[in-house]
Design a protein around this motif. Sequence first.
Motif, PDB file in Angstrom:
ATOM      1  N   LYS A  45       0.859  -1.177   0.000  1.00 25.25           N
ATOM      2  CA  LYS A  45       0.000   0.000   0.000  1.00 25.25           C
ATOM      3  C   LYS A  45       0.903   1.238   0.000  1.00 25.25           C
ATOM      4  CE  LYS A  45      -3.909  -2.228   0.242  1.00 25.25           C
ATOM      5  NZ  LYS A  45      -4.948  -2.010   1.218  1.00 25.25           N
ATOM      6  N   SER A  88      -6.491  -2.588  -2.512  1.00 26.29           N
ATOM      7  CA  SER A  88      -7.143  -3.824  -2.064  1.00 26.29           C
ATOM      8  C   SER A  88      -7.780  -4.618  -3.211  1.00 26.29           C
ATOM      9  CB  SER A  88      -8.197  -3.492  -1.009  1.00 26.29           C
ATOM     10  OG  SER A  88      -7.570  -2.881   0.100  1.00 26.29           O
ATOM     11  N   ARG A  91      -5.330  -6.628  -5.888  1.00 29.20           N
ATOM     12  CA  ARG A  91      -4.220  -7.499  -5.487  1.00 29.20           C
ATOM     13  C   ARG A  91      -4.191  -8.842  -6.214  1.00 29.20           C
ATOM     14  NH1 ARG A  91      -5.025  -6.022   0.863  1.00 29.20           N
ATOM     15  NH2 ARG A  91      -7.118  -6.654   0.235  1.00 29.20           N
ATOM     16  N   ALA A 105       0.618  -6.291   1.766  1.00 35.15           N
ATOM     17  CA  ALA A 105      -0.252  -5.110   1.757  1.00 35.15           C
ATOM     18  C   ALA A 105      -1.478  -5.332   2.626  1.00 35.15           C
ATOM     19  CB  ALA A 105      -0.657  -4.771   0.319  1.00 35.15           C
ATOM     20  N   THR A 106      -1.240  -5.515   3.929  1.00 34.13           N
ATOM     21  CA  THR A 106      -2.350  -5.772   4.866  1.00 34.13           C
ATOM     22  C   THR A 106      -3.354  -6.733   4.230  1.00 34.13           C
ATOM     23  OG1 THR A 106      -3.526  -3.722   4.155  1.00 34.13           O
ATOM     24  CG2 THR A 106      -2.118  -3.572   6.104  1.00 34.13           C
ATOM     25  N   SER A 108      -5.268  -9.951   3.933  1.00 35.02           N
ATOM     26  CA  SER A 108      -5.778 -11.067   4.736  1.00 35.02           C
ATOM     27  C   SER A 108      -5.865 -12.348   3.925  1.00 35.02           C
ATOM     28  CB  SER A 108      -7.163 -10.739   5.287  1.00 35.02           C
ATOM     29  OG  SER A 108      -7.102  -9.635   6.146  1.00 35.02           O
ATOM     30  N   ARG A 113      -9.903 -15.729  -1.708  1.00 37.77           N
ATOM     31  CA  ARG A 113      -8.691 -15.235  -2.379  1.00 37.77           C
ATOM     32  C   ARG A 113      -7.780 -16.393  -2.778  1.00 37.77           C
ATOM     33  NH1 ARG A 113      -7.938 -10.114   1.771  1.00 37.77           N
ATOM     34  NH2 ARG A 113      -9.480  -8.781   0.746  1.00 37.77           N
ATOM     35  N   SER A 156     -12.131  -5.349  -0.033  1.00 36.96           N
ATOM     36  CA  SER A 156     -11.501  -5.647   1.259  1.00 36.96           C
ATOM     37  C   SER A 156     -12.391  -6.575   2.084  1.00 36.96           C
ATOM     38  CB  SER A 156     -11.251  -4.353   2.044  1.00 36.96           C
ATOM     39  OG  SER A 156     -12.477  -3.799   2.491  1.00 36.96           O
ATOM     40  N   THR A 157     -11.784  -7.291   3.013  1.00 38.10           N
ATOM     41  CA  THR A 157     -12.570  -8.159   3.897  1.00 38.10           C
ATOM     42  C   THR A 157     -13.487  -7.352   4.832  1.00 38.10           C
ATOM     43  OG1 THR A 157     -10.634  -8.330   5.357  1.00 38.10           O
ATOM     44  CG2 THR A 157     -10.990 -10.125   3.813  1.00 38.10           C
ATOM     45  N   PRO A 158     -13.075  -6.188   5.340  1.00 34.19           N
ATOM     46  CA  PRO A 158     -13.996  -5.436   6.209  1.00 34.19           C
ATOM     47  C   PRO A 158     -15.257  -4.965   5.477  1.00 34.19           C
ATOM     48  CG  PRO A 158     -11.749  -4.660   6.492  1.00 34.19           C
ATOM     49  CD  PRO A 158     -11.731  -5.587   5.331  1.00 34.19           C
ATOM     50  N   TYR A 177      -8.212   3.549   1.637  1.00 30.21           N
ATOM     51  CA  TYR A 177      -8.739   4.019   2.927  1.00 30.21           C
ATOM     52  C   TYR A 177      -8.531   5.509   3.128  1.00 30.21           C
ATOM     53  CZ  TYR A 177      -9.291  -0.896   3.763  1.00 30.21           C
ATOM     54  OH  TYR A 177      -9.686  -2.206   3.639  1.00 30.21           O
ATOM     55  N   THR A 194     -11.947  -0.840   8.963  1.00 31.01           N
ATOM     56  CA  THR A 194     -10.950  -1.739   8.392  1.00 31.01           C
ATOM     57  C   THR A 194     -10.090  -2.257   9.532  1.00 31.01           C
ATOM     58  OG1 THR A 194      -9.276  -2.105   6.712  1.00 31.01           O
ATOM     59  CG2 THR A 194      -9.235   0.054   7.790  1.00 31.01           C
ATOM     60  N   ASP A 195      -8.927  -2.807   9.216  1.00 31.95           N
ATOM     61  CA  ASP A 195      -8.061  -3.371  10.254  1.00 31.95           C
ATOM     62  C   ASP A 195      -7.651  -2.293  11.265  1.00 31.95           C
ATOM     63  OD1 ASP A 195      -8.238  -5.547   8.597  1.00 31.95           O
ATOM     64  OD2 ASP A 195      -6.242  -5.258   7.720  1.00 31.95           O
ATOM     65  N   ILE A 198      -4.441  -0.287  10.506  1.00 32.21           N
ATOM     66  CA  ILE A 198      -4.565   0.808   9.545  1.00 32.21           C
ATOM     67  C   ILE A 198      -5.211   2.024  10.214  1.00 32.21           C
ATOM     68  CG2 ILE A 198      -5.650   1.522   7.372  1.00 32.21           C
ATOM     69  CD1 ILE A 198      -5.645  -1.501   6.567  1.00 32.21           C
TER      70      ILE A 198
HETATM   71  N1  GLU Z   1      -6.850  -6.928   5.741  1.00 35.54           N
HETATM   72  C1  GLU Z   1      -8.040  -6.583   5.023  1.00 35.54           C
HETATM   73  C2  GLU Z   1      -8.028  -7.091   3.596  1.00 35.54           C
HETATM   74  O1  GLU Z   1      -7.131  -7.746   3.206  1.00 35.54           O
HETATM   75  C3  GLU Z   1      -8.285  -5.085   5.025  1.00 35.54           C
HETATM   76  C4  GLU Z   1      -7.109  -4.245   4.682  1.00 35.54           C
HETATM   77  C5  GLU Z   1      -6.955  -3.987   3.203  1.00 35.54           C
HETATM   78  O2  GLU Z   1      -7.960  -3.749   2.505  1.00 35.54           O
HETATM   79  O3  GLU Z   1      -5.819  -4.003   2.760  1.00 35.54           O
HETATM   80  O4  GLU Z   1      -8.938  -6.864   2.844  1.00 35.54           O
END
Ligand code: GLU
Length: 279
Positions: A45, A88, A91, A105-106, A108, A113, A156-158, A177, A194-195, A198
């Motif tokens: 990111k 996000s 990726r 990149a954060t 998950s 995925r 994103s997962t959130p 974000y 989000t996480d 972050i």
């Molecule tokens: N860790 C979560 C994800 O992979 C949220 C952070 C992000 O979007 O990078 O979606």
Amino acid sequence: MFTRRIGAIGAAAALALGLAACGSGNGSGGGEGGSGGDKITIGIKFDQPGLGLREGSDYKGFDVEVAKYVAKELGYDEGDIEWKESPSAQRETLIETGQVDLIFATYSITDSRKERVSFAGPYFIAGQGLLVRADDDSITGKDTLDGKKLCSVTGSTPAQKIKDEYPGVQLQEFGTYSECLPALLSGGIDAITTDDTILAGFAAQDQYAGKLKLAGEPFTTENYGVGLKKGDTELCGKVNDAITKMINDGAWEKAVQDTLGPADYTPGPGNPPTPDACS
Ligand code: GLU
């Protein structure tokens, strides 16, 4: 998949032709055993303080530190790394198309995925949280979100969690974000989700001092993995070895202190994690 650095003359020619962006990740499998000068393209990111942040030509944050350590173990110096912004939602595609070799990149680890990419790690465990205005006491955690406007990021997962389990929430999705922050400060939205890593990084920025706060406890488990081409178990194994070494020699802890410490972020239960077996 690791491409050789094109020679100086070739590089100049490619630049002149405007082809520089095509210079990496052609999936040829070449580049091993060259006389030095091999490059690796790593996705991070660019807008997440404490994790992956570009400042001019500098790249900072925990993901950047883990990436540099792993790259070194794979035989790449810092100067051999080409950093590529990896939002996000992009990726999986960046990995599938060979535009990046690895992503820190954060990111998950999830089953859906894993249908498109493989993961080394996890190398960190975070959890989904909520960032609100400092003077807002109406949001105190995940059970106080009904009727609220939340901002998160596409892919994103959130964002997915909110769509799946919080039908009473109005969700606004952006590409990154940092785009949510002006909307939060102006009152256009009530919270960013989000996480917690972050969110803590944003809240600790000088420009937001006293204006933002995290609300409630984290309510998911986000296992940060290193994204790589699906099925490349050999590379996955090498990355896992590097992560394990980083944890065991104290560099992981130091990276946490240096990058997340300034935001007063303390890693939650389960950290540091043990990487999963590669498959
Ligand atoms: N860790 C979560 C994800 O992979 C949220 C952070 C992000 O979007 O990078 O979606």
